[in-house]
Each structure stands twice: as C-alpha cells, then as structure tokens.
Design an enzyme around this catalytic site. Sequence first.
Site, PDB file in Angstrom:
ATOM      1  N   GLY A 104       0.865  -1.190   0.000  1.00  0.00           N
ATOM      2  CA  GLY A 104       0.000   0.000   0.000  1.00  0.00           C
ATOM      3  C   GLY A 104       0.893   1.229   0.000  1.00  0.00           C
ATOM      4  O   GLY A 104       1.998   1.200  -0.544  1.00  0.00           O
TER       5      GLY A 104
ATOM      6  N   ILE B 100       2.536   2.803   2.538  1.00  0.00           N
ATOM      7  CA  ILE B 100       3.810   2.706   3.267  1.00  0.00           C
ATOM      8  C   ILE B 100       4.705   1.658   2.610  1.00  0.00           C
ATOM      9  O   ILE B 100       5.911   1.882   2.420  1.00  0.00           O
ATOM     10  CB  ILE B 100       3.558   2.407   4.772  1.00  0.00           C
TER      11      ILE B 100
ATOM     12  N   SER C 281       0.537  -8.837  -1.851  1.00  0.00           N
ATOM     13  CA  SER C 281      -0.547  -7.901  -1.565  1.00  0.00           C
ATOM     14  C   SER C 281      -1.827  -8.473  -2.131  1.00  0.00           C
ATOM     15  O   SER C 281      -1.766  -9.330  -3.020  1.00  0.00           O
ATOM     16  CB  SER C 281      -0.247  -6.574  -2.281  1.00  0.00           C
TER      17      SER C 281
ATOM     18  N   ARG D 145       1.640  -3.990  12.767  1.00  0.00           N
ATOM     19  CA  ARG D 145       0.989  -4.319  14.041  1.00  0.00           C
ATOM     20  C   ARG D 145       1.537  -5.663  14.506  1.00  0.00           C
ATOM     21  O   ARG D 145       1.712  -6.590  13.700  1.00  0.00           O
ATOM     22  CB  ARG D 145      -0.540  -4.424  13.872  1.00  0.00           C
TER      23      ARG D 145
ATOM     24  N   GLU E 104       1.317  -4.917  23.098  1.00  0.00           N
ATOM     25  CA  GLU E 104       1.712  -3.542  23.338  1.00  0.00           C
ATOM     26  C   GLU E 104       0.882  -2.876  24.425  1.00  0.00           C
ATOM     27  O   GLU E 104      -0.334  -3.083  24.423  1.00  0.00           O
ATOM     28  CB  GLU E 104       1.501  -2.774  22.016  1.00  0.00           C
TER      29      GLU E 104
ATOM     30  N   HIS F  80       7.160   1.879  19.181  1.00  0.00           N
ATOM     31  CA  HIS F  80       6.083   2.291  18.255  1.00  0.00           C
ATOM     32  C   HIS F  80       6.205   3.783  17.877  1.00  0.00           C
ATOM     33  O   HIS F  80       5.340   4.593  18.217  1.00  0.00           O
ATOM     34  CB  HIS F  80       4.700   1.990  18.853  1.00  0.00           C
TER      35      HIS F  80
ATOM     36  N   GLY G 242       6.844   4.791  14.543  1.00  0.00           N
ATOM     37  CA  GLY G 242       6.819   4.881  13.082  1.00  0.00           C
ATOM     38  C   GLY G 242       6.474   6.271  12.560  1.00  0.00           C
ATOM     39  O   GLY G 242       7.125   6.802  11.666  1.00  0.00           O
TER      40      GLY G 242
HETATM   41  C1  DGY Z   1      -0.413   4.184  12.780  1.00  0.00           C
HETATM   42  O1  DGY Z   1      -0.701   5.366  12.623  1.00  0.00           O
HETATM   43  O2  DGY Z   1      -1.241   3.279  12.666  1.00  0.00           O
HETATM   44  C2  DGY Z   1       1.008   3.844  13.065  1.00  0.00           C
HETATM   45  O3  DGY Z   1       1.117   2.618  13.674  1.00  0.00           O
HETATM   46  C3  DGY Z   1       1.693   4.944  13.823  1.00  0.00           C
HETATM   47  O4  DGY Z   1       3.057   4.686  13.949  1.00  0.00           O
END
Ligand code: DGY
Length: 320
Positions: A157, A159, A178, A239, A268, A286, A288
Amino acid sequence: MDKKKVFITSQIPEIGINLLVKKGFQVEIFSGKNQIKAIELIKRAKDASALITLLSNKIDKEIISHLPQLKIISNYAVGFNNIDVEYAKQKGIIVTNTPDVLTESTADLTLALILACSRRINEGIDLVRKKKFKGWAPKLLLGKELTNKTVGIIGMGRIGSAVAIRAKAFGCKIIYYSNNRNLSAEKITGAKKVSLSKLMKNSDIISIHIPLNSKTKDLINKEKLELMKKDAIIINTARGEVIDENYLIEMLKSKRIFAAGFDVYQNEPKINPELLKLDNVIALPHIGSATEEARNRMSELVAKNVIAVLSGRKPLTPVN
Ligand code: DGY
C-alpha cells in the site's frame, strides 16, 4: 446555541486543536499521565459529538453504545484496529483515520530498522557505550550489505510502496505480496508480485506493511516464518498481532535468522522480556510516525475530519 463538544483522549499537537477552537467547537482534552480508562472516557465524552482517539484507545461496542451524541470517531493513526468500526457504522457514526500524512515518516523508520539490523548498529552502540571498543578489527561486527539483496514487502500500500522506493535506491530487488497488484509501485521499483510463501522463501529482508484485521491476524505464522532464509532479516512496523511473535523469538534465539527489527508488539505496550535479551533484535517503542512533520499533519487531519462531519460535509478520510 450550545457549542458542539469534541473530546480528545490525549494531548496532540496544537495545530489541530487550534483549528477546532477557531471553528467554535468546545474542545476537551484528557490530560492524565496514563491512558484514559474506559469508565472515564464514557463519563467525559457522553455529551460529545466527536471523539479524537489514539491507536492505543480501545473503542469497543461498550464505549460506543454509551456515547449517544457521537457523530464521528477521528482516529489519530492510519491503523484503526482499535475501533469497532462495524458497530460504529451500525450506529451511524463515521470513523476516520490519518492515511498519507505519515507514510514517509513510517517508511523512513522502516529503512532505519533495515539498516540498523543489517549493520548491527545496536551492538555497535552498546560496545562503544560499555567501553569495550579496543580498536579496528577485520571481523568486528560484520553485517550485511543491502545492494543486490531481495526485499520482500508484505502489503504494497502507501507505506509498503514508500519502503520499496527507498530500498530500490539502495540497490535492492523488490518482491511483494498484496491483495491487489500495485502497478505504480511495480513501475517505479520494478517490484514483482509473488505468493506469501514465495516471498518468505526468497527474501533477504522482509518488511511488513499490512493493516491488522481478522484476515491478517497471525498471517505470518510458524509455517510462514519457517520458510525464511537462514540469514534473513524481518522488520515489523505494522501491528504486532500479524506475526507469531513467540515463534519468531525462538528463531532469533537459536540464530535461525540474522536479525529482526520491531516497532510494534503483540501485547503492546508490554514487550516480551525474552526479546530484549537478544543481540539480534532491535526494539523501538512504536515510533513509526513520530516526526514533528507527520504528527502535525495528523493533528490537522483529525481536526479537519471532525470539522467536516460536524458541519454536515463528507469526511476527508473515512474508513467506513
Ligand atoms: C499508525 O498510525 O497506525 C502507526 O502505527 C503509527 O506509527
């Protein structure tokens, strides 16, 4: 006329809050140090027309059914597995997320993890900090070069594509798994779509970019992990629940693969302590999307979605 209330479950960058205030909404923010508890959320948001939530807030049936005024749940994240979207839909509540605005930041962090795992950066930092560096040595912390390696992207996608573009710039070949073909990513990066098993078998580096849902939960299970090359590296910035974390830890312990980079975890914010004992693991909290640029844009977008819906317009980025 009473102002419509927007309840935010945590402090977020000012930019979005200012937009909401300027539009005349009554903004209430939970300012507790820890995560807001369900009972408090229900109490404080019961008269709210909009709720701005974090990915760490579980917004389930129970909570939604206690918020009768709610028109929109605007999630401050691209992932929305924390929300019972189906139930929200039944109740006529719109759910929105923050796609696009965090793509580049998350892809940057993924590359950082790929490079850090390939070049054993955490072990290097550790060695220097513990004053164990005794001088240049031919076999000190030998890693892996990226050029000519095959990077397998699970989920091509936004990212996934941004990671593929970065990996391509490092001289990597790209394969991907995908649901649908991504022709634009194929054109830009020369990526080839393959089955998940083929990807697991043929990749030197595997990077996960799928959302968590009932179809992707445990998708990368023991059987799939077993297919990995002996020297493979696996990175998860999506995730934790999409992968069999316990089995992966066993593989890392026995050095069955080269390394793994984690930004997300199965339970988490709890992290399996075994993971933290391993030299071939890089574990991040976490982060990102944690850049000033992305977080400001996320704040703006959650606010704009709320403003649109509460003004009777279509949301910018609905998920249901
Ligand atoms: C999200 O926005 O879903 C990401 O995991 C953030 O890092």
